[in-house]
Every structure is written in structure tokens, then in C-alpha cells.
Design an enzyme around this catalytic site. Structure first.
Site, PDB file in Angstrom:
ATOM      1  N   LYS A  22       0.978  -1.148   0.210  1.00 57.39           N
ATOM      2  CA  LYS A  22       0.168  -0.077  -0.091  1.00 57.39           C
ATOM      3  C   LYS A  22       0.877   1.317  -0.092  1.00 57.39           C
ATOM      4  O   LYS A  22       1.365   1.540   1.166  1.00 57.39           O
ATOM      5  CB  LYS A  22      -0.871   0.117   1.289  1.00 57.39           C
TER       6      LYS A  22
ATOM      7  N   GLU B 205       9.603   1.340  10.905  1.00 61.74           N
ATOM      8  CA  GLU B 205      10.584   2.359  10.664  1.00 61.74           C
ATOM      9  C   GLU B 205       9.832   3.843  10.694  1.00 61.74           C
ATOM     10  O   GLU B 205       9.165   4.240   9.968  1.00 61.74           O
ATOM     11  CB  GLU B 205      11.489   2.429   9.500  1.00 61.74           C
TER      12      GLU B 205
ATOM     13  N   CYS C 240      14.034  10.726   6.890  1.00 65.94           N
ATOM     14  CA  CYS C 240      13.590  10.100   8.348  1.00 65.94           C
ATOM     15  C   CYS C 240      15.198  10.434   9.096  1.00 65.94           C
ATOM     16  O   CYS C 240      15.267  10.519  10.345  1.00 65.94           O
ATOM     17  CB  CYS C 240      13.316   9.028   8.632  1.00 65.94           C
TER      18      CYS C 240
ATOM     19  N   GLU D 124       9.476  16.743  14.887  1.00 64.77           N
ATOM     20  CA  GLU D 124      10.027  16.178  13.480  1.00 64.77           C
ATOM     21  C   GLU D 124       9.252  17.113  12.547  1.00 64.77           C
ATOM     22  O   GLU D 124       8.006  17.146  12.231  1.00 64.77           O
ATOM     23  CB  GLU D 124       9.615  14.768  13.269  1.00 64.77           C
TER      24      GLU D 124
END
Ligand code: NAD
Length: 510
Positions: A194, A269, A303, A401
Site C-alpha cells: 500500500k 521505521e 527520516c 519532526e
């Protein structure tokens, strides 16, 4: 940087790659065939380059996930039953075809995500490398260990877990998806992928490549759509044995809850707010290059970006002066122009989030040294790089973040304070440190709370090494056969007696 092609060459490649998807909706790929959504629903996909409509995309829901999960289930016995050598051959063909279409993939990725061609051309090739690396390990995937004791031969072996779900984000979608799909297929699992709804194109290209490479129907299935519909249904489907997920920490938490009733194995992750610590004894020129690269490459949508610079006070002014000059010179522009360093960000919602940190920085009392200008135009996908100084570690700009080209600079006085600030965060994905003192490098690397530490280096991925995060940055590790296959396979131990051990006698009549 890919120097052999011009801006015009890449524009032509992108137009050709995307054209088929503009003429008809981009479909799912289920059981070896393109498939419309059972509901007939579609959604629109716009390019961050200029907000134009690229095309419509089939919007999957539970019915499409069910069809894909059943196809993956049906294909599993055949695929996992093939020899590792056969899987290796087919997966190398996938890698060959990725390589032969690498420029098309890279160009499509740029217009779909806003990532720049200077980085995406390498990312497409890395996708092929991921397939080759795990293909080469497929013949040994079932191997286990021998652990004899006095009275038994013990040996373990591994077998593929079953159909697995792979859910990926939009930041470097092609490369990231191959990181998950390649080891899963090499291990003998079948996959339902997906992809992120904001970046569907290169997942569709991977499906086409898989078909052409001879991957049997049902081994790799792709269902497009939104997280709350297609993504959620995938995490809840009883035929899906595990979910490999890359995305935000909050989404990981939802997926863990959604997968709990069917006891899904999960590999996450997740997000990061990674520190780069620069000590005054470091090679400051190399450190400066790496600091800039690790936050302003890939649009800062990375990331493992080093989004928090912890700089020793004794070299703060000198380092920040160099940094400011270079950040001001970064070239923001069209992602297919090979000279562009920062392209447009993925989506208006993400642009608004990234821009909001300028006001947050000012309100908290930090200094905005670079940033503003074009970034204040709310209709533009282009966000000027930002540099904040005078920050404290408890400010939002240091804790959250941002996932954009934004660097927060925090001074520290000594090693103890550097480690304390670096660890004072919910995330624990990566840490970078720059020093000329070997003992200090060892101590700080030991004490940093993160899954991956780079000393005197930017992030350089070596596939056999474990990749993943601690704390809110993830669960599990990718990489090498030990780490990736451990997730996609079930280990079985077989214990065979030498007939020499004592068996306790119960109910014995003497
Ligand atoms: P996201 O979590 O919003 O979405 C990721 C994927 O999850 C998408 O495909 C989305 O449709 C799907 N999803 C959303 N809700 C879901 C649900 N309830 N159930 C199942 N699936 C669902 O993340 P994003 O904004 O696309 O990507 C950016 C994030 O990804 C950042 O936090 C970044 O740090 C992280 N990321 C981590 C790594 C890593 O290796 N640690 C690598 C790249 C990106």
C-alpha cells in the site's frame, strides 16, 4: 549527480513516464493484473512542481485489500516452495529492469514527490541494488544454526512467514518500498503493498516491472488508496501475517492497535529528530559539508536527517557563519533541473506545517537566520530553507519532526551536556558526531540513544548493517539476511535425541 542529461531531457522523460497514467486512472495491481477499485472510486493526484493534475488513481478499500490478500495467499505456496536459486534469478531480472528504467523511475518520482533529480537518479539505482542484494541471499534464506547439546542434535531452519503487508510513505517512495519488498520476496513471502496516497506512480511502475520480470501473479500486489481505508484494512486482514511499515510514529502506534486482534508481527521505521553533534576538535570543514547535506538534501524530507545541530560553544560563531553563507546559497527550484538542490515539498498540507515552524521559532525566542521569502507564499509548494539559531532543546523546533529543509542550532559547552541534549527527545533513530578524539567518539557513540550512529560521516547506508530506530523511532531492524529475513521468516528448531538422555518415568509399575 546525474550529469549526462539536461533539464529538458528529464522533462521529456517525466512526461513520457507519467503520460499513460494521465490518459486513464492508475489502477491497483492484483493477481498479476491491473484492477479498478471494487467501489469504482478514484482520487486525484497533483504534482508538487506546479500543482497540476497528474491523473486519477484507484482508491482502494477493504474489498480491494481482500482481493489482494487472497491473491497473495493463493500465490504463497508456489512462491515459497520454489528454490532460492529460482527466486534469485527472477529478482535479479527485476533489478535489471529497474536499472534499464532507472531514469524514467527517477523522473516520475520527481514530478510526483518534488524530490530533486540529483538525488532521485541515485535512489532508483539503489532500488535495483536492494533487489540484487537480497536476491543473492535467497538461496541461503532457509538456513539456520546447529546447536547440539550432550544428548541431542539441535538445528534450526527458517521458512517464509506467509503473505505480508508493506505500507510506505511518500518521501523517497520507490527506494523505500524496495527496501521492504525485496527481502520479503527473497525470503519467499508474497506481498501486498500500500503505497502513500501522495506518491503512487513509482509503485505502479514497480508492479509493471515485476510482471515483465516473470514474478508469478499474486506474488506482488499493489493497492492504492488512503491510510484510513486501504492501509487500515491491510493491517487488519487475517491472511496477512506481518506488516512492514515506514511512516510517522503516530501512524505506527495506530497500526499496532489495528493489527493486535490478528496478532500481526510488526516492523516499524518511524520518525526522527536526529542530533548531529560537532565538537571543537572536529574537522570543521568536513563537518559543515555533512551537516548541510544531511538536512537540506532530499528536501529535508528524510527520516535520518540531522535536523538538530548541537555545536560546541567555542566554535559556534565560526561554524554558524559558514553555515549561514551556504544555506543562503542553496538552490531551490524545479526538481528536474539537475542544478536544483531543493525542490517543492510534497503537498500543501505539508508545506503549511513546515512553514509554521518559522513563527514557532520566533515565538519561542530563537533567531531565524535564514528563511522566509518565497516560503511565506501560502500557495507555493516551494519552501525556502530555514536556519534557526539561539534555540533551546525544549523548544518545539528542537523536539518535533519538521520533515522539511529546516535546521535548528543549539549550543553546548562540554561532552556531558552534548549527550544529555542529544538524548533528551522522544525519538532515537540516528545520531551523528564529529570529533578528532577517538576516545570521545567511542564514549559518545556508546551513550547516544539511537539505533544508528555515524562518526565523522554523513549517513552512508551499507546494506548488511542493521537499519532502524529505538524509542519512538521504530521497532525492529532491516538489513542483511540476519535482520531482514528474521522479520519475514519463521524460525523452527528441530531437536533429535541420541537416545542417551534419561526420560523421567511417571506412573511406572515396579
Ligand atoms: P504517514 O505515517 O502519514 O503515512 C505512511 C503510510 O501509512 C502511508 O501509506 C499512509 O497512507 C499509511 N497510513 C496512514 N494511516 C494509516 C493507518 N491508520 N493504517 C494503515 N496505514 C496508514 O507518514 P508520511 O507522512 O507518509 O511519511 C513521513 C514519515 O515517515 C515521517 O515521520 C518520517 O520520519 C517517516 N519515515 C521514516 C523512515 C525510517 O526509516 N525510519 C523512512 C522514511 C520516512
Amino acid at each position: 549527480m546525474a550529469a549526462d542529461k539536461t533539464f529538458d531531457d528529464y522533462r521529456a522523460l517525466a512526461a513520457a513516464s507519467i503520460r499513460p497514467f494521465a490518459d486513464a486512472p492508475l489502477l491497483h495491481f492484483i493477481d498479476g493484473r491491473p484492477a479498478a477499485s471494487a467501489s469504482g472510486e478514484t482520487f486525484e493526484n497533483n504534482s508538487p512542481v506546479d500543482a497540476t493534475l497528474l491523473g486519477s488513481v484507484a482508491s482502494g478499500d477493504a474489498a480491494d485489500i481482500d482481493a489482494a490478500a487472497n491473491a497473495a495467499h493463493e500465490a504463497f505456496a508456489d512462491w515459497s516452495g520454489r528454490s532460492g536459486k529460482e527466486r534469485k534469478k527472477i529478482l535479479h531480472r527485476v533489478a535489471d529492469l529497474i536499472e534499464s528504467r532507472a531514469d524514467d523511475i527517477a523522473a516520475a518520482e520527481c514530478v510526483d514527490t518534488g524530490q530533486t533529480i540529483r538525488f532521485m537518479s541515485a535512489a532508483a539505482i539503489r532500488g535495483a541494488e536492494n533487489f540484487r542484494f537480497f536476491a543473492d541471499h535467497a538461496p541461503d534464506a532457509n538456513n539456520g544454526r546447529s546447536m547440539p547439546d550432550e544428548h541431542h542434535v539441535n538445528f534450526s531452519s527458517r521458512r517464509a512467514l506467509g503473505p505480508v503487508g508493506v505500507i510506505t510513505p511518500w518521501n523517497t517512495p520507490f527506494m523505500l518500498s524496495t527496501w521492504k519488498i525485496a527481502p520479503a520476496l527473497a525470503a519467499g513471502c508474497t506481498v501486498v503493498h500500500k503505497p502513500a496516497e501522495w506518491s503512487p506512480y513509482t509503485a505502479a511502475m514497480l508492479s509493471e516491472i515485476a510482471l515483465e520480470a516473470g514474478l508469478p501473479p499474486g506474488v506482488l500486489n499493489t493497492v492504492h488508496g488512503f491510510g484510513e481505508s486501504a492501509g487500515k484494512a491491510l493491517t487488519e486482514h487475517p491472511l496477512i501475517k506481518a506488516i512492514a511499515f515506514v511512516g510517522e510514529s503516530s501512524t505506527g502506534s495506530m497500526i499496532q492497535a489495528q493489527g493486535a486482534p490478528t496478532l500481526k508481527r510488526v516492523h516499524f521505521e518511524l520518525g526522527g529528530k536526529n542530533p548531529v553533534i560537532v565538537f571543537d576538535d572536529a574537522d570543521l570543514d568536513r563537518a559543515l559539508d555533512a551537516v548541510i547535506f544531511m538536512i537540506y538534501s532530499l528536501n529535508g524530507e528524510r527520516c535520518t536527517s540531522s535536523s538538530r545541530l548541537l555545536i560546541q560553544s567555542s566554535v559556534h560563531d565560526e561554524f554558524v557563519a559558514g553555515l549561514t553563507e551556504r544555506v543562503k546559497a542553496l538552490k531551490v527550484g524545479h526538481p528536474l533541473d539537475p542544478s536544483t538542490e531543493i525542490g517543492p515539498l510534497i503537498h500543501p498540507r505539508h508545506c503549511a506545517k513546515v512553514r509554521s515552524y518559522r513563527a514557532k521559532a520566533e515565538a519561542a525566542g530563537a533567531s531565524v537566520i535564514v528563511g522566509g521569502g518565497a516560503s511565506s507564499d501560502p500557495d507555493s509548494y516551494y519552501v525556502d530553507p530555514m536556519l534557526f539559531t539561539g534555540a533551546r532543546n525544549d523548544m518545539d523546533i528542537a523536539q518535533e519532526e519538521i520533515f522539511g529543509p529546516v535546521l535548528t542550532v543549539i549550543p553546548f559547552s562540554d561532552e556531558t551536556e552534548a549527550v544529555r541534549l542529544a538524548n533528551d527527545i522522544e525519538y532515537g533513530l540516528a545520531g551523528y558526531l564529529w570529533t578528532g578524539d577517538t576516545g570521545r567518539a567511542q564514549r559518545v557513540a556508546r551513550d547516544l540513544e539511537a539505533g544508528m550512529i555515524w562518526v565523522n560521516s554523513q549517513n552512508v547506508r551499507h546494506l548488511p548493517t542493521p537499519f532502524g530506530g529505538s524509542k519512538a523511532s521504530g521497532i525492529g531492524r532491516d538489513g542483511g539476511p540476519e535482520y531482514s529475513f528474521e522479520f519475514y521468516m519463521e524460525t523452527k528448531n528441530i531437536s533429535i535425541a541420541y537416545d542417551s538422555h534419561a526420560i523421567p518415568k511417571l506412573g511406572h509399575i515396579s
